[in-house]
Design a protein around this motif. Structure first.
Motif, mmCIF file in Angstrom:
data_model
loop_
_atom_site.group_PDB
_atom_site.id
_atom_site.type_symbol
_atom_site.label_atom_id
_atom_site.label_comp_id
_atom_site.label_asym_id
_atom_site.label_seq_id
_atom_site.Cartn_x
_atom_site.Cartn_y
_atom_site.Cartn_z
ATOM 1 N N MET A 41 0.679 -1.238 0.203
ATOM 2 C CA MET A 41 -0.674 0.122 0.231
ATOM 3 C C MET A 41 0.773 1.273 -0.190
ATOM 4 N N TYR A 42 1.056 2.030 -0.988
ATOM 5 C CA TYR A 42 1.714 3.388 -0.733
ATOM 6 C C TYR A 42 0.976 4.117 -0.095
ATOM 7 N N SER A 43 1.792 5.131 -0.026
ATOM 8 C CA SER A 43 1.752 6.516 0.700
ATOM 9 C C SER A 43 0.755 7.184 0.351
ATOM 10 N N HIS A 44 0.168 8.415 0.720
ATOM 11 C CA HIS A 44 -0.672 9.712 -0.114
ATOM 12 C C HIS A 44 0.658 10.217 -0.794
ATOM 13 N N LEU A 45 2.018 10.348 -0.796
ATOM 14 C CA LEU A 45 2.775 11.157 -1.340
ATOM 15 C C LEU A 45 3.715 9.878 -2.149
ATOM 16 N N GLU A 46 3.708 8.785 -1.859
ATOM 17 C CA GLU A 46 4.287 7.705 -3.328
ATOM 18 C C GLU A 46 2.660 7.901 -4.595
ATOM 19 N N ASP A 47 1.547 7.770 -4.337
ATOM 20 C CA ASP A 47 0.810 7.553 -4.708
ATOM 21 C C ASP A 47 0.401 9.308 -5.544
ATOM 22 N N TYR A 48 1.039 10.067 -5.181
ATOM 23 C CA TYR A 48 0.536 11.793 -5.866
ATOM 24 C C TYR A 48 1.684 11.550 -6.383
ATOM 25 N N ILE A 49 3.278 10.947 -6.705
ATOM 26 C CA ILE A 49 4.515 10.979 -7.325
ATOM 27 C C ILE A 49 4.199 10.346 -8.450
ATOM 28 N N TYR A 50 3.280 8.517 -7.668
ATOM 29 C CA TYR A 50 3.029 8.010 -8.909
ATOM 30 C C TYR A 50 1.998 8.625 -10.578
ATOM 31 N N LYS A 51 1.095 9.491 -9.445
ATOM 32 C CA LYS A 51 -0.098 9.812 -10.650
ATOM 33 C C LYS A 51 0.836 10.174 -11.496
ATOM 34 N N LEU A 52 1.623 11.848 -10.863
ATOM 35 C CA LEU A 52 2.199 12.926 -11.366
ATOM 36 C C LEU A 52 2.967 12.021 -12.369
ATOM 37 N N PHE A 53 3.835 11.506 -12.254
ATOM 38 C CA PHE A 53 5.506 11.001 -13.040
ATOM 39 C C PHE A 53 3.737 10.548 -14.606
ATOM 40 N N LYS A 54 2.725 9.604 -14.479
ATOM 41 C CA LYS A 54 2.143 8.997 -14.954
ATOM 42 C C LYS A 54 1.027 9.855 -16.164
ATOM 43 N N SER A 55 1.187 10.783 -15.336
ATOM 44 C CA SER A 55 0.472 11.728 -16.490
ATOM 45 C C SER A 55 1.118 12.762 -17.423
ATOM 46 N N ILE A 56 2.713 12.668 -17.084
ATOM 47 C CA ILE A 56 3.282 13.519 -17.930
ATOM 48 C C ILE A 56 4.147 12.273 -18.898
ATOM 49 N N GLY A 57 4.129 10.969 -18.063
ATOM 50 C CA GLY A 57 4.907 9.699 -18.961
ATOM 51 C C GLY A 57 5.827 9.051 -19.260
ATOM 52 N N ILE A 58 6.387 9.549 -17.247
ATOM 53 C CA ILE A 58 7.547 9.074 -16.784
ATOM 54 C C ILE A 58 7.087 7.976 -16.344
ATOM 55 N N THR A 59 7.531 6.736 -17.131
ATOM 56 C CA THR A 59 7.456 5.460 -16.554
ATOM 57 C C THR A 59 8.668 4.301 -15.993
ATOM 58 N N LYS A 60 9.827 5.046 -16.420
ATOM 59 C CA LYS A 60 11.178 4.358 -16.144
ATOM 60 C C LYS A 60 12.131 5.425 -15.740
ATOM 61 N N TYR A 79 12.734 4.169 2.006
ATOM 62 C CA TYR A 79 11.393 2.397 1.559
ATOM 63 C C TYR A 79 11.343 1.216 2.362
ATOM 64 N N ARG A 80 12.509 0.938 2.810
ATOM 65 C CA ARG A 80 12.614 -0.212 3.632
ATOM 66 C C ARG A 80 11.386 0.111 4.768
ATOM 67 N N ASN A 81 12.061 0.597 5.222
ATOM 68 C CA ASN A 81 11.028 1.028 6.351
ATOM 69 C C ASN A 81 9.819 1.077 6.194
ATOM 70 N N ARG A 82 9.277 1.884 4.865
ATOM 71 C CA ARG A 82 7.995 1.636 4.598
ATOM 72 C C ARG A 82 6.715 0.297 3.901
ATOM 73 N N HIS A 83 8.145 -0.349 3.383
ATOM 74 C CA HIS A 83 7.392 -1.593 2.708
ATOM 75 C C HIS A 83 8.527 -2.207 2.871
ATOM 76 N N MET A 84 8.908 -2.921 3.757
ATOM 77 C CA MET A 84 9.502 -4.413 3.675
ATOM 78 C C MET A 84 8.909 -5.287 4.765
ATOM 79 N N ASN A 85 8.176 -4.650 5.827
ATOM 80 C CA ASN A 85 7.634 -4.793 6.843
ATOM 81 C C ASN A 85 6.196 -4.951 7.098
ATOM 82 N N GLN A 86 5.779 -5.100 5.318
ATOM 83 C CA GLN A 86 4.223 -4.909 5.312
ATOM 84 C C GLN A 86 3.711 -6.143 4.533
#
Length: 151
Positions: free
Chosen positions: A1-20, A137-144
């Motif tokens: 599950m992504y945080s609000h900021l991670e979702d925001y950046i994902y959607k921002l980059f997706k909206s401008i074609g930044i995928t890799k 990253y590890r603190n947020r995602h490795m324990n979920q």
């Protein structure tokens, strides 16, 4: 599950074609966001859609750009007129934003068996930045629990 900021950046980059990671190019992103980059040797700042950076290495400029883009996208007002604690909060937010902007979580999720050096090379960041980003990253995602879904 992504945080609000991670979702925001994902959607921002997706909206401008930044995928890799190879799409993470400062001038390309600035153009797509409508940001003008200028250089000032004395200070970093953001005014309207202008982001001023100190001339430096590509790595330094990339990290500074991410910090200033946070101010552009998420903050308003003149920091010179703000209470010092509010200014400090905005600076903390911009620093944290830069970690996620320069090394997006959705891109990290696609990597396996990587080293700090890999993160430095793939995302054009320095050693200290890569170490701190991987800690976040590890603190947020490795324990979920693992939840599989397509993005």
């Amino acid at each position: 599950m992504y945080s609000h900021l991670e979702d925001y950046i994902y959607k921002l980059f997706k909206s401008i074609g930044i995928t890799k990671p190879t799409d993470l190019e400062m001038k390309l992103i600035a153009k797509k966001l409508g940001v003008n980059i200028t250089y000032d040797e004395n200070k970093l700042f953001r005014l309207d859609n202008e982001v001023s950076l100190k001339k430096g290495s590509k790595v330094q400029e990339w990290i500074e750009f991410a910090h200033e883009v946070c101010h552009y996208l998420r903050h308003c007002g003149n920091q010179l007129n703000m209470h010092p604690l509010f200014r400090q909060l905005q600076e903390y937010q911009a620093e944290y934003f830069a970690y996620h902007f320069c090394v997006p979580t959705f891109m990290l999720d696609r990597l396996f068996n990587y080293t700090i050096r890999d993160i430095m090379n793939i995302f054009n960041v320095d050693y200290d930045f890569a170490v701190r980003r991987l800690e976040i990253y590890r603190n947020r995602h490795m324990n979920q629990p693992v939840i599989w879904f397509n993005r």
